[in-house]
Design a protein around this motif. Structure first.
Motif, PDB file in Angstrom:
ATOM      1  N   VAL A  37      16.562 -42.380 -37.609  1.00  0.00           N
ATOM      2  CA  VAL A  37      15.390 -43.181 -37.981  1.00  0.00           C
ATOM      3  C   VAL A  37      15.825 -44.374 -38.825  1.00  0.00           C
ATOM      4  CG1 VAL A  37      13.185 -43.191 -39.210  1.00  0.00           C
ATOM      5  CG2 VAL A  37      13.829 -41.198 -37.853  1.00  0.00           C
ATOM      6  N   HIS A  38      16.759 -44.150 -39.751  1.00  0.00           N
ATOM      7  CA  HIS A  38      17.295 -45.253 -40.569  1.00  0.00           C
ATOM      8  C   HIS A  38      17.930 -46.324 -39.674  1.00  0.00           C
ATOM      9  CE1 HIS A  38      19.381 -47.503 -43.657  1.00  0.00           C
ATOM     10  NE2 HIS A  38      20.560 -47.159 -43.170  1.00  0.00           N
ATOM     11  N   HIS A  39      18.674 -45.893 -38.668  1.00  0.00           N
ATOM     12  CA  HIS A  39      19.303 -46.851 -37.751  1.00  0.00           C
ATOM     13  C   HIS A  39      18.249 -47.644 -36.982  1.00  0.00           C
ATOM     14  CE1 HIS A  39      22.173 -48.572 -34.940  1.00  0.00           C
ATOM     15  NE2 HIS A  39      21.412 -48.143 -33.938  1.00  0.00           N
ATOM     16  N   THR A  40      17.186 -46.955 -36.547  1.00  0.00           N
ATOM     17  CA  THR A  40      16.091 -47.637 -35.846  1.00  0.00           C
ATOM     18  C   THR A  40      15.468 -48.706 -36.733  1.00  0.00           C
ATOM     19  OG1 THR A  40      15.582 -45.659 -34.527  1.00  0.00           O
ATOM     20  CG2 THR A  40      13.857 -47.325 -34.696  1.00  0.00           C
ATOM     21  N   ILE A  41      15.257 -48.372 -37.995  1.00  0.00           N
ATOM     22  CA  ILE A  41      14.646 -49.300 -38.947  1.00  0.00           C
ATOM     23  C   ILE A  41      15.538 -50.513 -39.198  1.00  0.00           C
ATOM     24  CG2 ILE A  41      13.984 -49.582 -41.374  1.00  0.00           C
ATOM     25  CD1 ILE A  41      12.972 -46.652 -41.249  1.00  0.00           C
ATOM     26  N   THR A  42      16.820 -50.256 -39.428  1.00  0.00           N
ATOM     27  CA  THR A  42      17.727 -51.362 -39.776  1.00  0.00           C
ATOM     28  C   THR A  42      18.101 -52.221 -38.566  1.00  0.00           C
ATOM     29  OG1 THR A  42      19.604 -49.813 -39.598  1.00  0.00           O
ATOM     30  CG2 THR A  42      18.687 -50.212 -41.793  1.00  0.00           C
ATOM     31  N   SER A  43      18.371 -51.580 -37.442  1.00  0.00           N
ATOM     32  CA  SER A  43      18.749 -52.350 -36.253  1.00  0.00           C
ATOM     33  C   SER A  43      17.569 -53.154 -35.707  1.00  0.00           C
ATOM     34  CB  SER A  43      19.298 -51.430 -35.155  1.00  0.00           C
ATOM     35  OG  SER A  43      18.314 -50.500 -34.736  1.00  0.00           O
ATOM     36  N   GLY A  44      16.358 -52.602 -35.868  1.00  0.00           N
ATOM     37  CA  GLY A  44      15.165 -53.314 -35.409  1.00  0.00           C
ATOM     38  C   GLY A  44      14.603 -54.272 -36.430  1.00  0.00           C
ATOM     39  N   GLN A  45      15.203 -54.280 -37.644  1.00  0.00           N
ATOM     40  CA  GLN A  45      14.742 -55.157 -38.731  1.00  0.00           C
ATOM     41  C   GLN A  45      13.227 -55.026 -38.916  1.00  0.00           C
ATOM     42  OE1 GLN A  45      16.273 -59.011 -37.436  1.00  0.00           O
ATOM     43  NE2 GLN A  45      18.180 -58.677 -38.567  1.00  0.00           N
ATOM     44  N   LEU A  46      12.792 -53.770 -39.098  1.00  0.00           N
ATOM     45  CA  LEU A  46      11.365 -53.493 -39.155  1.00  0.00           C
ATOM     46  C   LEU A  46      10.709 -53.923 -40.462  1.00  0.00           C
ATOM     47  CD1 LEU A  46      11.086 -49.983 -37.437  1.00  0.00           C
ATOM     48  CD2 LEU A  46      11.334 -52.256 -36.433  1.00  0.00           C
ATOM     49  N   PHE A  47      11.489 -53.953 -41.548  1.00  0.00           N
ATOM     50  CA  PHE A  47      10.908 -54.274 -42.847  1.00  0.00           C
ATOM     51  C   PHE A  47      11.742 -55.318 -43.577  1.00  0.00           C
ATOM     52  CE2 PHE A  47      10.180 -49.603 -42.195  1.00  0.00           C
ATOM     53  CZ  PHE A  47       8.821 -49.680 -41.913  1.00  0.00           C
ATOM     54  N   ASN A  48      11.079 -55.967 -44.522  1.00  0.00           N
ATOM     55  CA  ASN A  48      11.765 -56.843 -45.471  1.00  0.00           C
ATOM     56  C   ASN A  48      11.612 -56.246 -46.864  1.00  0.00           C
ATOM     57  OD1 ASN A  48      12.394 -58.948 -43.526  1.00  0.00           O
ATOM     58  ND2 ASN A  48      10.224 -59.477 -43.591  1.00  0.00           N
ATOM     59  N   LYS A  49      12.589 -56.460 -47.698  1.00  0.00           N
ATOM     60  CA  LYS A  49      12.530 -55.913 -49.049  1.00  0.00           C
ATOM     61  C   LYS A  49      11.292 -56.434 -49.764  1.00  0.00           C
ATOM     62  CE  LYS A  49      15.699 -54.322 -52.523  1.00  0.00           C
ATOM     63  NZ  LYS A  49      17.122 -54.130 -52.822  1.00  0.00           N
ATOM     64  N   GLY A  50      10.574 -55.525 -50.412  1.00  0.00           N
ATOM     65  CA  GLY A  50       9.357 -55.904 -51.128  1.00  0.00           C
ATOM     66  C   GLY A  50       8.086 -55.804 -50.309  1.00  0.00           C
ATOM     67  N   ASP A  51       8.212 -55.451 -49.020  1.00  0.00           N
ATOM     68  CA  ASP A  51       7.031 -55.334 -48.161  1.00  0.00           C
ATOM     69  C   ASP A  51       6.076 -54.246 -48.657  1.00  0.00           C
ATOM     70  OD1 ASP A  51       7.625 -57.318 -46.357  1.00  0.00           O
ATOM     71  OD2 ASP A  51       8.369 -55.982 -44.782  1.00  0.00           O
ATOM     72  N   LEU A  52       4.785 -54.541 -48.534  1.00  0.00           N
ATOM     73  CA  LEU A  52       3.760 -53.520 -48.717  1.00  0.00           C
ATOM     74  C   LEU A  52       3.449 -52.977 -47.327  1.00  0.00           C
ATOM     75  CD1 LEU A  52       1.631 -51.981 -50.354  1.00  0.00           C
ATOM     76  CD2 LEU A  52       0.086 -53.942 -50.069  1.00  0.00           C
ATOM     77  N   VAL A  53       3.708 -51.694 -47.118  1.00  0.00           N
ATOM     78  CA  VAL A  53       3.611 -51.093 -45.784  1.00  0.00           C
ATOM     79  C   VAL A  53       2.520 -50.031 -45.761  1.00  0.00           C
ATOM     80  CG1 VAL A  53       4.847 -49.796 -43.997  1.00  0.00           C
ATOM     81  CG2 VAL A  53       6.072 -51.482 -45.385  1.00  0.00           C
ATOM     82  N   ALA A  54       1.607 -50.172 -44.799  1.00  0.00           N
ATOM     83  CA  ALA A  54       0.577 -49.157 -44.581  1.00  0.00           C
ATOM     84  C   ALA A  54       1.063 -48.194 -43.509  1.00  0.00           C
ATOM     85  CB  ALA A  54      -0.733 -49.805 -44.149  1.00  0.00           C
ATOM     86  N   VAL A  55       1.121 -46.922 -43.834  1.00  0.00           N
ATOM     87  CA  VAL A  55       1.484 -45.891 -42.864  1.00  0.00           C
ATOM     88  C   VAL A  55       0.188 -45.383 -42.228  1.00  0.00           C
ATOM     89  CG1 VAL A  55       2.594 -43.656 -42.502  1.00  0.00           C
ATOM     90  CG2 VAL A  55       3.483 -45.219 -44.250  1.00  0.00           C
ATOM     91  N   ALA A  56       0.051 -45.595 -40.917  1.00  0.00           N
ATOM     92  CA  ALA A  56      -1.147 -45.129 -40.214  1.00  0.00           C
ATOM     93  C   ALA A  56      -1.128 -43.607 -40.202  1.00  0.00           C
ATOM     94  CB  ALA A  56      -1.174 -45.693 -38.793  1.00  0.00           C
ATOM     95  N   ALA A  57      -2.014 -43.001 -40.990  1.00  0.00           N
ATOM     96  CA  ALA A  57      -1.960 -41.554 -41.223  1.00  0.00           C
ATOM     97  C   ALA A  57      -3.149 -40.846 -40.601  1.00  0.00           C
ATOM     98  CB  ALA A  57      -1.914 -41.279 -42.728  1.00  0.00           C
ATOM     99  N   SER A  58      -2.857 -39.933 -39.685  1.00  0.00           N
ATOM    100  CA  SER A  58      -3.910 -39.144 -39.051  1.00  0.00           C
ATOM    101  C   SER A  58      -3.916 -37.696 -39.547  1.00  0.00           C
ATOM    102  CB  SER A  58      -3.723 -39.136 -37.533  1.00  0.00           C
ATOM    103  OG  SER A  58      -2.527 -38.440 -37.196  1.00  0.00           O
ATOM    104  N   GLY A  59      -2.831 -37.304 -40.209  1.00  0.00           N
ATOM    105  CA  GLY A  59      -2.679 -35.912 -40.624  1.00  0.00           C
ATOM    106  C   GLY A  59      -1.905 -35.083 -39.623  1.00  0.00           C
TER     107      GLY A  59
END
Length: 334
Positions: A37-59
């Motif tokens: 998962v870490h590799h997916t995040i870093t290779s895909g450049q999914l986030f930038n440092k300091g981002d406010l991220v909403a996790v779509a949560a269904s439970g």
């Protein structure tokens, strides 16, 4: 029969990974899953440092594992993210009301703020009320359209930089199959993208894009995570269910079928001569749409005017129904 861990860590294996076939102990499985998962995040450049991220949560399992792993990796690799949970209450008695209790447990366990938005407050209708009008055959059309826009609305309210969704490899492979079967070229091109909506709205990212559903379940089980596992009461009527059955049948014959279909979807290209719908903003609600008036607004107008089937099918059909409705009401006022 005792089987040693494939990583030669000295421990005995307790599982065989569906994705790779490796036999791993619990600790090595956790490390392998989190590292991927870490590799997916870093290779895909999914986030930038300091981002406010909403996790779509269904439970459910996917969003619960996503929230847990993002929190863990954020600390471990110093992503510098601020994480919040964003939940949509569709208004489905005996399903969403129960799953939201699990989301609240996630909020407490993972120490993340939670924002809940309901269809009732956004659209004036619950899914139970919509199903009472439309029946169970096309209810997933309403729910899917409203839910996608509700996430956009929630993300806009929270002023987040990214929305992280729990879509996994199985989900994306199913969507590829569905879009092929429906001949939906525009969605076929977008559905495998790991980042969507960046040009015309708040980007959505898929950190679990290459994670198998079975491994997500195994991770949640061995980590003893609290998640809601009951299927939506209206889901058995969904078209996706047929694609899921087909995918599971293919996986029995060829275990790599999920990833094969996902990669095939990534490699498909559209001829330059094919004109795809342009994504702009709806002239009514100002949220993303490939039409002058978005699907959500058309569906909502149909419900409010007593024409619940208005948005089902092609946009030309909806336009014709509105013209007929206007003509009838005009005659009645004369």
């Amino acid at each position: 029969m005792v089987v040693p861990c494939s990583r030669n860590c000295g421990s005995n294996a307790i599982l065989k990974r569906p994705k790779t076939g490796d036999t791993l102990c619990k600790t090595c499985f956790f490390d392998a899953f989190e590292t991927e998962v870490h590799h997916t995040i870093t290779s895909g450049q999914l986030f930038n440092k300091g981002d406010l991220v909403a996790v779509a949560a269904s439970g459910g399992k996917d969003s619960t594992v996503l929230a847990y792993v993002l929190r863990l990796l954020n600390k471990k690799y110093n992503y510098g993210l601020k994480l919040v949970l964003l939940s949509i209450d569709e208004g489905i008695t005996g399903y969403r009301d129960d799953s939201l209790e699990t989301v609240k447990q996630n909020r407490d366990d993972y120490e993340m703020p939670l924002k809940v938005l309901s269809y009732k407050e956004l659209y004036g209708w619950t899914m139970d009320e919509i199903v009472a009008q439309i029946g169970k055959k096309n209810n997933c059309t309403f729910c899917g359209v409203f839910r996608r826009q509700a996430l956009d609305r929630g993300a806009s309210m929270l002023k987040v930089d990214r929305v992280a969704t729990g879509h996994n490899a199985d989900d994306i492979a199913e969507t590829v199959l569905m879009n092929i079967l429906r001949g939906d070229i525009a969605r076929l091109q977008r559905c495998t993208s790991i980042i969507t909506g960046g040009d015309d709205g708040i980007p959505r990212v898929k950190p679990l894009k290459y994670s198998y559903e079975k491994e997500i379940v195994m991770y949640a089980y061995f980590k003893k995570l609290v998640y809601f596992s009951t299927e939506c009461v209206y889901a058995p009527n969904a078209y996706r269910g047929h694609a899921r059955t087909l995918l599971k049948d293919l996986e029995k014959i060829r275990p790599s079928a999920i990833m094969d279909i996902l990669h095939s979807g990534e490699k498909l290209s559209i001829k330059e001569s094919i004109k795809l719908p342009e994504r702009n903003k709806c002239e009514r609600c100002q949220f993303v749409s490939s039409q002058a008036v978005c699907k959500a607004c058309v569906l909502l107008e149909g419900l409010n005017k007593g024409l619940p089937r208005l948005g089902i099918g092609k946009s030309s059909k909806a336009k014709r129904m509105l013209e007929e409705y206007a003509a009838v009401n005009h005659d009645n006022t004369i």
